[in-house]
Design an enzyme around this catalytic site. Sequence first.
Site, mmCIF file in Angstrom:
data_model
loop_
_atom_site.group_PDB
_atom_site.id
_atom_site.type_symbol
_atom_site.label_atom_id
_atom_site.label_comp_id
_atom_site.label_asym_id
_atom_site.label_seq_id
_atom_site.Cartn_x
_atom_site.Cartn_y
_atom_site.Cartn_z
ATOM 1 C CB ALA A 1 27.327 43.108 53.018
ATOM 2 N N GLY B 1 30.062 40.287 49.654
ATOM 3 C CA GLY B 1 28.923 40.223 48.819
ATOM 4 C C GLY B 1 28.801 40.348 47.422
ATOM 5 C CD GLU C 1 29.322 35.974 49.937
ATOM 6 O OE1 GLU C 1 29.232 37.304 50.309
ATOM 7 O OE2 GLU C 1 28.916 35.079 50.539
ATOM 8 C CD GLU D 1 32.826 38.107 52.866
ATOM 9 O OE1 GLU D 1 33.970 37.512 52.558
ATOM 10 O OE2 GLU D 1 31.866 37.960 52.286
HETATM 11 C C1 HXC Z 1 30.536 50.334 52.827
HETATM 12 C C2 HXC Z 1 32.190 50.730 51.517
HETATM 13 C C3 HXC Z 1 32.491 49.289 51.458
HETATM 14 C C4 HXC Z 1 31.645 48.314 51.764
HETATM 15 C C5 HXC Z 1 33.884 50.566 50.119
HETATM 16 N N1 HXC Z 1 33.166 51.634 50.740
HETATM 17 N N2 HXC Z 1 33.491 49.177 50.477
HETATM 18 N N3 HXC Z 1 31.021 51.239 52.379
HETATM 19 N N4 HXC Z 1 30.731 48.859 52.752
HETATM 20 N N5 HXC Z 1 31.585 47.167 51.743
HETATM 21 C C6 HXC Z 1 33.268 52.758 50.923
HETATM 22 C C7 HXC Z 1 34.385 53.288 51.492
HETATM 23 O O1 HXC Z 1 33.970 53.327 53.020
HETATM 24 C C8 HXC Z 1 34.524 54.739 51.182
HETATM 25 O O2 HXC Z 1 33.671 55.581 51.641
HETATM 26 C C9 HXC Z 1 34.346 54.657 49.425
HETATM 27 O O3 HXC Z 1 33.433 53.432 49.551
HETATM 28 C C10 HXC Z 1 35.455 54.189 48.638
HETATM 29 O O4 HXC Z 1 36.219 53.103 49.262
HETATM 30 P P1 HXC Z 1 37.836 53.470 49.578
HETATM 31 O O5 HXC Z 1 38.109 52.279 50.568
HETATM 32 O O6 HXC Z 1 38.253 54.712 49.993
HETATM 33 O O7 HXC Z 1 38.485 53.071 48.027
HETATM 34 P P2 HXC Z 1 39.847 52.165 47.854
HETATM 35 O O8 HXC Z 1 40.821 52.769 48.550
HETATM 36 O O9 HXC Z 1 39.912 52.482 46.413
HETATM 37 O O10 HXC Z 1 39.533 50.866 48.285
HETATM 38 C C11 HXC Z 1 38.579 49.940 47.658
HETATM 39 C C12 HXC Z 1 38.500 48.926 48.411
HETATM 40 C C13 HXC Z 1 38.157 49.031 49.903
HETATM 41 C C14 HXC Z 1 39.656 47.874 48.326
HETATM 42 C C15 HXC Z 1 37.223 47.856 47.857
HETATM 43 O O11 HXC Z 1 36.877 50.017 49.759
HETATM 44 C C16 HXC Z 1 37.540 47.888 50.751
HETATM 45 O O12 HXC Z 1 38.506 47.060 51.244
HETATM 46 N N6 HXC Z 1 36.245 47.831 50.869
HETATM 47 C C17 HXC Z 1 35.769 46.805 51.901
HETATM 48 C C18 HXC Z 1 35.673 45.321 51.016
HETATM 49 C C19 HXC Z 1 35.304 44.327 51.988
HETATM 50 O O13 HXC Z 1 35.770 44.194 53.173
HETATM 51 N N7 HXC Z 1 34.113 43.907 51.598
HETATM 52 C C20 HXC Z 1 33.424 42.773 52.275
HETATM 53 C C21 HXC Z 1 32.334 43.436 52.978
HETATM 54 S S1 HXC Z 1 31.481 42.531 54.029
HETATM 55 P P3 HXC Z 1 33.976 56.914 51.928
HETATM 56 O O14 HXC Z 1 32.715 57.588 52.553
HETATM 57 O O15 HXC Z 1 35.282 57.092 52.896
HETATM 58 O O16 HXC Z 1 34.432 57.664 50.651
HETATM 59 C C22 HXC Z 1 30.448 41.529 53.205
HETATM 60 C C23 HXC Z 1 29.854 40.316 54.045
HETATM 61 C C24 HXC Z 1 29.305 39.323 53.215
HETATM 62 O O17 HXC Z 1 30.468 41.533 52.134
HETATM 63 C C25 HXC Z 1 27.996 38.703 53.660
HETATM 64 C C26 HXC Z 1 27.118 38.642 52.531
HETATM 65 C C27 HXC Z 1 26.728 40.051 51.886
#
Ligand code: HXC
Length: 259
Positions: A67, A110, A113, A133
């Site tokens: 998400a 997400g 999911e 998460e």
């Molecule tokens: C918003 C996101 C994002 C996310 C990545 N980006 N994931 N933006 N929401 N979930 C953005 C980053 O901010 C970044 O933007 C760009 O995408 C590239 O990501 P990087 O982190 O620079 O890439 P990398 O170093 O290769 O790492 C990839 C990654 C990491 C391991 C996937 O991005 C990451 O850990 N993302 C979050 C994963 C996460 O926690 N997902 C769960 C979300 S909560 P900029 O502008 O800086 O270039 C969730 C809640 C579930 O899903 C509830 C139901 C939906």
Amino acid sequence: MTHYETIETSTPDGGVGLIRLNRPKALNALSLTVMRELTHAAAEFDDDAEIGAIVISGSERAFAAGADISEMAALDYPDVVQADLLAGWEDLAQVRTPLIAAVCGYALGGGCELAMLCDLLIASDTAVFGQPEIKLGIIPGMGGSQRLTRAVGKAKAMDLCLTGRTMPVEEAERAGLVSRVVPADQLLDEAIEAGRTIAAMSRSAAMAAKEAVNRALETTLSEGVRFERKLFHAAFASLDQKEGMSAFLEKRTPVFGGG
Ligand code: HXC
């Protein structure tokens, strides 16, 4: 065809509807607009008599990295309760046409999911799954704790949801999360071909098969078996059953008309 901001839709031949997430800079983070557009596109394909299977894919780097954290960061409890945040994704679970997730790269939070909301999960050899998460101080909110546990069992679901670690595709396949694993450059073709195969079947039989398998996740064995038998009996009211069985006996390929 409707124009969307965060997804692209197309119709490769053979009765397949294709939805591609298209927010590459944010690794296809699932914003509210993505939720609205993707569920709308899936519902449109579901209503289209020409479409017998729907493929959902992302990019090479990410199916979806979760998400959209930037959208959620400032929200408070009353905001998410009043908006019933993420409830809209359940619309996808109501789609009766078989859904195929083509997962390449990250399927996190997400994203994982969303893939699990689909009926077939075809992954590339580069796919990575996880429910991270907990690292953000929250828990899965699109059904992850429930669908992951049903798919891979308590041991791995607890491990992933409590530690937030990622699971490479080999482990995901061993655990039973994915249907097939293929090289990344063949992923979309494989998913579309699976869609064509399903779309060539009787539409009503495919819908019934999907409903029956999903019922197994909701009910007891005896109720599920009874439910299956009702659907099985109902199939004999279709022209497709006559066509399928005649074609077998006449040693020809069936042509299902949906009747
Ligand atoms: C918003 C996101 C994002 C996310 C990545 N980006 N994931 N933006 N929401 N979930 C953005 C980053 O901010 C970044 O933007 C760009 O995408 C590239 O990501 P990087 O982190 O620079 O890439 P990398 O170093 O290769 O790492 C990839 C990654 C990491 C391991 C996937 O991005 C990451 O850990 N993302 C979050 C994963 C996460 O926690 N997902 C769960 C979300 S909560 P900029 O502008 O800086 O270039 C969730 C809640 C579930 O899903 C509830 C139901 C939906």
